[in-house]
Design a protein around this motif. Structure first.
Motif, PDB file in Angstrom:
ATOM      1  N   UNK A  70      -5.387  16.434   3.190  1.00 19.38           N
ATOM      2  CA  UNK A  70      -5.454  15.225   2.365  1.00 19.38           C
ATOM      3  C   UNK A  70      -6.880  14.966   1.892  1.00 19.38           C
ATOM      4  N   UNK A  71      -7.846  15.122   2.792  1.00 21.81           N
ATOM      5  CA  UNK A  71      -9.243  14.860   2.432  1.00 21.81           C
ATOM      6  C   UNK A  71      -9.743  15.883   1.414  1.00 21.81           C
ATOM      7  N   UNK A  72      -9.256  17.119   1.496  1.00 22.08           N
ATOM      8  CA  UNK A  72      -9.626  18.155   0.532  1.00 22.08           C
ATOM      9  C   UNK A  72      -9.163  17.768  -0.867  1.00 22.08           C
ATOM     10  N   UNK A  73      -8.067  16.985  -0.920  1.00 18.19           N
ATOM     11  CA  UNK A  73      -7.537  16.507  -2.205  1.00 18.19           C
ATOM     12  C   UNK A  73      -8.093  15.126  -2.569  1.00 18.19           C
ATOM     13  N   UNK A  74      -9.164  14.720  -1.874  1.00 15.40           N
ATOM     14  CA  UNK A  74      -9.874  13.472  -2.155  1.00 15.40           C
ATOM     15  C   UNK A  74      -9.015  12.231  -1.976  1.00 15.40           C
ATOM     16  N   UNK A  75      -8.145  12.204  -0.976  1.00 17.31           N
ATOM     17  CA  UNK A  75      -7.291  11.041  -0.739  1.00 17.31           C
ATOM     18  C   UNK A  75      -8.133   9.821  -0.376  1.00 17.31           C
ATOM     19  N   UNK A  76      -7.799   8.674  -0.985  1.00 17.52           N
ATOM     20  CA  UNK A  76      -8.455   7.408  -0.671  1.00 17.52           C
ATOM     21  C   UNK A  76      -7.599   6.569   0.279  1.00 17.52           C
ATOM     22  N   UNK A  77      -6.288   6.812   0.283  1.00 18.58           N
ATOM     23  CA  UNK A  77      -5.378   6.151   1.215  1.00 18.58           C
ATOM     24  C   UNK A  77      -4.608   7.224   1.981  1.00 18.58           C
ATOM     25  N   UNK A  78      -4.732   7.193   3.310  1.00 18.05           N
ATOM     26  CA  UNK A  78      -4.042   8.160   4.157  1.00 18.05           C
ATOM     27  C   UNK A  78      -2.931   7.448   4.930  1.00 18.05           C
ATOM     28  N   UNK A  79      -1.700   7.937   4.804  1.00 18.47           N
ATOM     29  CA  UNK A  79      -0.551   7.384   5.516  1.00 18.47           C
ATOM     30  C   UNK A  79      -0.215   8.339   6.652  1.00 18.47           C
ATOM     31  N   UNK A  80      -0.192   7.841   7.878  1.00 14.09           N
ATOM     32  CA  UNK A  80       0.047   8.681   9.055  1.00 14.09           C
ATOM     33  C   UNK A  80       1.291   8.169   9.775  1.00 14.09           C
ATOM     34  N   UNK A  81       2.346   8.992   9.797  1.00  9.74           N
ATOM     35  CA  UNK A  81       3.631   8.588  10.378  1.00  9.74           C
ATOM     36  C   UNK A  81       3.693   9.000  11.850  1.00  9.74           C
ATOM     37  N   UNK A  82       3.693   8.010  12.749  1.00 12.21           N
ATOM     38  CA  UNK A  82       3.736   8.235  14.201  1.00 12.21           C
ATOM     39  C   UNK A  82       2.747   9.337  14.615  1.00 12.21           C
ATOM     40  N   UNK A  83       1.455   9.157  14.290  1.00  9.00           N
ATOM     41  CA  UNK A  83       0.496  10.251  14.483  1.00  9.00           C
ATOM     42  C   UNK A  83       0.229  10.618  15.935  1.00  9.00           C
ATOM     43  N   UNK A  84       0.486   9.709  16.883  1.00 10.00           N
ATOM     44  CA  UNK A  84       0.168  10.012  18.281  1.00 10.00           C
ATOM     45  C   UNK A  84       1.390  10.420  19.092  1.00 10.00           C
ATOM     46  N   UNK A  85       2.554  10.519  18.449  1.00  8.96           N
ATOM     47  CA  UNK A  85       3.799  10.809  19.187  1.00  8.96           C
ATOM     48  C   UNK A  85       3.750  12.155  19.899  1.00  8.96           C
TER      49      UNK A  85
END
Length: 520
Positions: free
Chosen positions: A167-182
């Motif tokens: 995502x950062x490589x594509x210059x994302x300004x908003x990152x959505x993380x779905x249940x990232x610690x599961x």
């Protein structure tokens, strides 16, 4: 990012980077979202909190262009937008990491990150330059990764880093993380939170979809709570307590699970005698002996990856043990097939419901039938009695409070918690003699976890022998009559779960040291 923030300033007041206003969505005639609103500011970590099935992922899938909204408006940097696909969202610098990662195992980290992009030199880009750019992002945010490594060789935590770098490589300004610690260990979770704080400090906006209240309190700036597809509250994290969030989430006070002590039954339940498993010359289980009486829960504690999966699959017959005996009710079931063992009354709740427990493209009725397709009760003139199966499924939906538009809905459209409830209803149907419950509440919200734990205790009181395998020590302590600790395929000791239970001894055994208690 500074330019973006400048655009969002109006008369000295920040304007939301993202505004979702009165979003509504229905599936199969059932409302999933009802006029939901969400505002996310640049440079904040915003938690989207709610039970499984509350509508959190659906809302973000609408933003990301996976679903289309039925009603409502989305503003991005103050401008109305309509995304018909993830490609449109990515073009606006919105990125999403799904709960189940979207990576190609046979490609390298670098190839996964640049997949679908026309890099300089396409179709033969300079991979060394691309790797250097990826390494620069990796170092900046503390996302340590080797660009040349194959994804198939990475741990789950490392794969998650690849998704974020993508995502950062594509210059994302908003990152959505779905249940990232599961799927992360506690240590990986702490490292992951450090990364999120770096992203926030760099002006990025992060939305975390979660049901874990302690983590929300640890990492977020603001919290929006959804329940049954509706807005319940949006609060600043510093101004709310865990108890208030719990009430917002489930609409009531959480009832702690209470296990009443019971005398150990002398009737034979599920037993293993000197059970071993060898795979490709490697010992996976070594001389495991366990006795689980009728009406008893034996908890198996241990760090993930110490033979828990092998133990569960050996009992079910998925793997054939290479030594020892397995008995159910005093009967040797070692030579029996999986189907024969289930007919005798063994239920199995797998740790991976998608891989082992469900067929996602089938509906609830068909998934309910998976355990007993040849049961005479479901056969009529040699054919499956669909009417009877549907009636039982409808009954299970009511008894287990499964949120679904109907019994003929494909199960992939249900939340993880509701999928798990269907598995529980299926495996506990007919009052089984024994149940192997492997991580039964993994990835579930507090309400769903409480419900499942209560159901296990109910079946314990009916005389069921339950083997509870869990990495959650609190769950083990709350439900188990006795606790066995597994380490590298060996049982290090078994301790009665009473007032004299020594947590220190338990921890030492989990680290590989045998202590007092029943003989291992």
């Amino acid at each position: 990012m500074a330019a973006v923030i400048a655009l969002l300033l109006k008369e000295g007041q920040p304007v939301a980077l993202l505004s979702m206003k009165n979003i509504s969505k229905s599936f199969y005639g059932k409302c999933a979202l009802d006029q939901v609103c969400l505002d996310v500011e640049a440079g904040e970590i915003h938690a989207l909190l709610g039970e499984n099935g509350a509508g959190k992922t659906t809302l973000m899938n609408i933003l990301y262009g996976i679903y289309t909204r039925d009603a409502g408006e989305i503003l991005w940097q103050g401008e109305p937008v309509l995304f018909s696909s993830p490609k449109d969202a990515i073009a606006r610098r919105i990125g999403m990491v799904h709960q189940h990662f979207m990576l190609v195992p046979s490609l390298t980290v670098s190839e996964n990150i640049t997949l679908g992009l026309k890099s300089p030199g396409h179709p033969f880009p300079d991979r060394r330059k691309l790797n250097a750019a990826i390494k620069e992002i990796s170092d900046k945010y503390g996302l340590q990764i080797v660009p040349e490594a194959y994804v198939s060789s990475l741990s789950v935590g490392e794969q998650q880093r690849v998704e974020i770098i993508k995502l950062l490589y594509r210059n994302a300004e908003l990152l959505i993380l779905d249940e990232p610690t599961a799927v992360l260990t506690p240590q990986e979770t702490e490292s992951f939170f450090a990364v999120l704080r770096r992203l926030r400090d760099d002006g990025k906006a992060v939305v975390i979809i979660t049901h874990r209240i302690p983590e929300v309190m640890n990492i977020s700036n603001r919290i929006t709570v959804l329940r049954d597809g509706k807005n319940i509250a949006t609060v600043r994290t510093a101004q709310v307590t865990e108890e208030e969030l719990s009430r917002y989430m489930i609409g009531r006070e959480l009832k702690p699970v209470r296990r009443t002590p019971a005398a150990r039954s002398q009737e034979p339940g599920l037993s293993l005698e000197q059970v071993s498993l060898e795979v490709n010359g490697l010992r996976r289980l070594e001389d495991i002996s366990l006795e689980i009486g009728r009406g008893e829960i034996l908890g198996v504690a241990g760090v993930d990856g110490n033979g828990q999966k092998d133990l569960a699959e050996v009992i079910l017959g998925i793997r054939r043990h290479t030594g020892g005996t397995i008995k159910l009710g005093g009967t040797d079931i070692s030579p029996l097939s999986i189907r024969e063992r289930k007919k005798l009354g063994i239920g199995y709740i797998s740790d991976d419901r998608h891989q082992d427990g469900l067929v996602l493209d089938m509906d609830l009725v068909e998934n309910m039938l998976l355990k007993t397709p040849t049961d005479p009760a479901y056969l009529k003139r040699g054919l499956i009695d669909k009417k009877r199966v549907k009636e039982d499924t409808v009954h299970a939906i009511k008894e287990y409070t499964i949120k679904t538009p109907g019994p003929e809905t494909p199960i992939r459209y249900l939340s993880g918690g509701n999928q798990q409830k269907l598995i529980l209803a299926r495996e506990l149907a007919g009052n089984p003699q024994a149940v192997v419950a492997f991580q039964p509440t993994r990835g579930l919200d507090i309400g769903a976890a409480e419900f499942i734990q209560q159901k296990l205790l109910e079946h314990r009181s009916r005389g069921c022998s339950i083997l509870l395998i869990s990495a959650d020590l609190e769950e083990i302590m709350a439900l188990s009559d006795r606790v066995a600790v597994i380490y590298k395929g060996k049982i290090m000791g078994i301790i009665a779960n009473d007032r004299e239970l020594d947590i220190l001894s338990l921890g030492l055994m989990m680290a590989g040291r045998k202590t007092g208690g029943e003989p291992a």
